[in-house]
Design an enzyme around this catalytic site. Structure first.
Site, PDB file in Angstrom:
ATOM      1  N   ARG A  55       0.844  -1.191   0.000  1.00  0.00           N
ATOM      2  CA  ARG A  55       0.000   0.000   0.000  1.00  0.00           C
ATOM      3  C   ARG A  55       0.882   1.245   0.000  1.00  0.00           C
ATOM      4  O   ARG A  55       0.613   2.227  -0.682  1.00  0.00           O
ATOM      5  CB  ARG A  55      -0.963   0.015   1.202  1.00  0.00           C
ATOM      6  CG  ARG A  55      -1.651   1.362   1.362  1.00  0.00           C
ATOM      7  CD  ARG A  55      -2.856   1.380   2.303  1.00  0.00           C
ATOM      8  NE  ARG A  55      -2.818   0.469   3.401  1.00  0.00           N
ATOM      9  CZ  ARG A  55      -2.036   0.599   4.491  1.00  0.00           C
ATOM     10  NH1 ARG A  55      -1.229   1.641   4.615  1.00  0.00           N
ATOM     11  NH2 ARG A  55      -2.070  -0.303   5.433  1.00  0.00           N
ATOM     12  N   TYR A 112     -16.358  17.812 -15.232  1.00  0.00           N
ATOM     13  CA  TYR A 112     -16.710  16.389 -15.289  1.00  0.00           C
ATOM     14  C   TYR A 112     -17.695  16.112 -14.153  1.00  0.00           C
ATOM     15  O   TYR A 112     -17.467  16.489 -13.005  1.00  0.00           O
ATOM     16  CB  TYR A 112     -15.434  15.559 -15.135  1.00  0.00           C
ATOM     17  CG  TYR A 112     -15.697  14.091 -14.950  1.00  0.00           C
ATOM     18  CD1 TYR A 112     -16.205  13.327 -15.992  1.00  0.00           C
ATOM     19  CD2 TYR A 112     -15.456  13.470 -13.735  1.00  0.00           C
ATOM     20  CE1 TYR A 112     -16.468  11.977 -15.823  1.00  0.00           C
ATOM     21  CE2 TYR A 112     -15.702  12.117 -13.555  1.00  0.00           C
ATOM     22  CZ  TYR A 112     -16.214  11.379 -14.601  1.00  0.00           C
ATOM     23  OH  TYR A 112     -16.469  10.046 -14.427  1.00  0.00           O
ATOM     24  N   ASP A 185      -7.361  19.285 -14.145  1.00  0.00           N
ATOM     25  CA  ASP A 185      -7.701  17.950 -14.633  1.00  0.00           C
ATOM     26  C   ASP A 185      -7.277  17.893 -16.102  1.00  0.00           C
ATOM     27  O   ASP A 185      -7.894  18.504 -16.968  1.00  0.00           O
ATOM     28  CB  ASP A 185      -9.209  17.715 -14.461  1.00  0.00           C
ATOM     29  CG  ASP A 185      -9.631  16.310 -14.883  1.00  0.00           C
ATOM     30  OD1 ASP A 185      -8.910  15.674 -15.676  1.00  0.00           O
ATOM     31  OD2 ASP A 185     -10.698  15.862 -14.428  1.00  0.00           O
ATOM     32  N   LYS A 210      -8.510   6.810 -19.194  1.00  0.00           N
ATOM     33  CA  LYS A 210      -8.836   7.349 -20.500  1.00  0.00           C
ATOM     34  C   LYS A 210      -7.622   7.237 -21.435  1.00  0.00           C
ATOM     35  O   LYS A 210      -7.209   6.155 -21.754  1.00  0.00           O
ATOM     36  CB  LYS A 210      -9.356   8.773 -20.340  1.00  0.00           C
ATOM     37  CG  LYS A 210     -10.375   8.947 -19.186  1.00  0.00           C
ATOM     38  CD  LYS A 210     -11.677   8.200 -19.398  1.00  0.00           C
ATOM     39  CE  LYS A 210     -12.573   8.160 -18.150  1.00  0.00           C
ATOM     40  NZ  LYS A 210     -12.840   9.428 -17.498  1.00  0.00           N
TER      41      LYS A 210
HETATM   42  C1  LIG Z   1     -13.299   9.888 -16.278  1.00  0.00           C
HETATM   43  C2  LIG Z   1     -12.880  11.214 -15.773  1.00  0.00           C
HETATM   44  C3  LIG Z   1     -12.589  11.417 -14.415  1.00  0.00           C
HETATM   45  C4  LIG Z   1     -12.770  10.336 -13.370  1.00  0.00           C
HETATM   46  O1  LIG Z   1     -11.882   9.286 -13.524  1.00  0.00           O
HETATM   47  P1  LIG Z   1     -12.210   7.743 -13.165  1.00  0.00           P
HETATM   48  O2  LIG Z   1     -10.975   7.030 -13.561  1.00  0.00           O
HETATM   49  O3  LIG Z   1     -13.432   7.360 -13.927  1.00  0.00           O
HETATM   50  O4  LIG Z   1     -12.462   7.719 -11.694  1.00  0.00           O
HETATM   51  C5  LIG Z   1     -12.166  12.674 -14.038  1.00  0.00           C
HETATM   52  N1  LIG Z   1     -12.045  13.668 -14.916  1.00  0.00           N
HETATM   53  C6  LIG Z   1     -12.332  13.518 -16.223  1.00  0.00           C
HETATM   54  C7  LIG Z   1     -12.180  14.670 -17.154  1.00  0.00           C
HETATM   55  C8  LIG Z   1     -12.763  12.287 -16.695  1.00  0.00           C
HETATM   56  O5  LIG Z   1     -13.067  12.140 -17.991  1.00  0.00           O
END
Ligand SMILES: *Cc1c(COP(=O)(O)O)cnc(C)c1O
Length: 408
Positions: A55, A112, A185, A210
């Site tokens: 961890r 998001y 982000d 992503k």
């Molecule tokens: C998908 C996404 C998230 C969240 O991420 P997860 O891996 O699904 O928890 C945050 N910000 C953006 C822009 C996203 O597309």
């Protein structure tokens, strides 16, 4: 294992090599998946390479964390990478590390949906306040700042799903004047196309689920934190760390939402080919956007690579490309639902950033959780994640979905 310093190397060299020196015992070129929870100590406290319990740290995760930090750090930017079980786990850990009850967060009015839900509904219950603002309106952002309370300015650029572009350097100046952190982000842009730390951001957030993972086969998240950023309000983390990276390190271990070794390995494998995939994603996205822009059934196309996009000039300045995401409007909710139901090459699914093209209806799918809030999205909006298939097949698929009478 992370002995060579790749500072100063180009983006792809950093992404492919940083933290990934060949294994010292076997010469394995690819960092192994270290499926171990614990590590033998050579006498109490005699840790080998600092590893004690997985961890706290695991060598596969360390390789990914080092590579992500290097990918987000052009030139001499110094940064620290942290890998989590999901993008939202990364966001949750960061916010816990830097916020306390009574603090205030400014976030985009088209953030998001999951980030909004976390800040408004999870952190809201713990006394964190928030204001959703149009981040392209810098005066509105400055007006939303609450002296001695605003600790985080949360930025998404491009935004999901409206592809809004905001000025990271200008927002960093507003945040820093207010004594707040500028968090970006960077999921849509990826480290290949945009490096917010070099524009003045303090923390970069990724859903590595992503583009970084890139193959729709792993869920993960990351934080990349600039070196020696003080925690806002000059408060210290419970272990005494006064800087954001130290506070995040403490919280990553203390709450434990870490990336497991196999997820870390898959994500690292994805990161190595991100640049070549993105080149194809964005070439295809531009071709699709240009096709949609002249289609009679499409009322508006949102893609920062189009000159018609309000953020086009800013995106051209602040990014090295325009990415693979785009949205378009078709006049009515029913028309949007019909389009997403008819495609054959584009798969109807949530998520984005994989090699295969995806299509979805944000109002009923990814952004259903923001219905009725300031973040509600237009009901006739369709979002596509343009994959790396052949552009002609993508265009003819959208063509038949928009106008089935054209199908022979
Ligand atoms: C998908 C996404 C998230 C969240 O991420 P997860 O891996 O699904 O928890 C945050 N910000 C953006 C822009 C996203 O597309």
């Amino acid at each position: 294992m992370t002995n060579h310093d790749w500072t100063g190397a180009g983006y792809s060299t950093r992404a492919i090599h940083a933290g990934q020196d060949p294994d010292p015992t076997t010469g394995a070129v690819v960092p192994p998946v270290y499926l171990t929870s614990t590590y033998k100590q050579d006498g109490v406290g005699g840790l080998r390479g600092g590893y004690e319990y997985s961890r706290s740290a695991n060598p596969t995760r360390t390789a990914l964390e080092t590579a992500l930090a290097a990918a987000e750090s052009p030139g001499d930017v110094k940064a620290h990478g942290f890998a989590f079980a999901s993008g939202l786990a990364a966001e949750d850990t960061l916010l816990r590390a830097v916020l306390r009850p009574g603090d205030h967060v400014i976030l985009p009015d088209d953030a998001y949906g999951g980030s909004y839900r976390l800040i408004a509904r999870v952190f809201g219950a713990w006394g964190i306040e928030h204001t959703a603002v149009d981040l392209t309106d810098l005066d509105a952002v400055a007006a939303a700042v609450r002296p001695d309370a605003t600790r985080v300015l949360w930025v998404e650029t491009p935004t999901n799903p409206l592809l809004g572009i905001s000025d990271v350097a200008a927002l960093a100046a507003i945040a820093h004047d207010a004594g707040a952190l500028l968090v970006v982000d960077n999921t849509f842009a990826t480290p290949y196309l945009q490096n917010p730390l070099a524009l003045g951001a303090d923390v970069v957030v990724h859903s590595t689920t992503k583009y970084v993972g890139g193959h729709s086969d792993v869920v993960g998240g990351a934080l990349v934190v600039a070196d020696e950023v003080p925690v806002p309000g000059w408060r210290t983390a419970p272990d005494g760390a006064g800087d954001v990276a130290g506070a995040v390190r403490f919280h990553q271990n203390a709450s434990g939402a870490v990336a497991d070794p196999f997820a870390a390995w898959l994500t690292l494998r994805g990161l190595k080919t991100l640049a070549v995939r993105m080149d194809r994603h964005q070439a295809n996205a531009l071709a699709v956007a240009q096709f949609l822009e002249q289609h009679p059934r499409v009322t508006r196309v949102l893609y920062p690579g189009l000159e018609s996009h309000p953020g086009h000039a800013l995106a051209a300045r602040q990014m090295r490309g325009f990415g693979g995401m785009l949205s378009f409007q078709v006049g009515s909710e029913q028309a949007a639902l019909d389009v997403v139901a008819r495609t054959r090459v584009f798969t109807l699914a949530e998520s984005l950033g994989g090699v295969e093209s995806l299509i979805e209806h944000p109002g009923r799918m990814t952004h259903a959780s923001v219905a009725g809030s300031a973040l509600e999205v237009p009901s006739d909006l369709v979002r596509v994640s343009v994959g790396i298939e052949d552009a002609n097949d993508l265009i003819s698929d959208l063509g038949q979905a928009l106008d089935p009478s054209l199908v022979p």
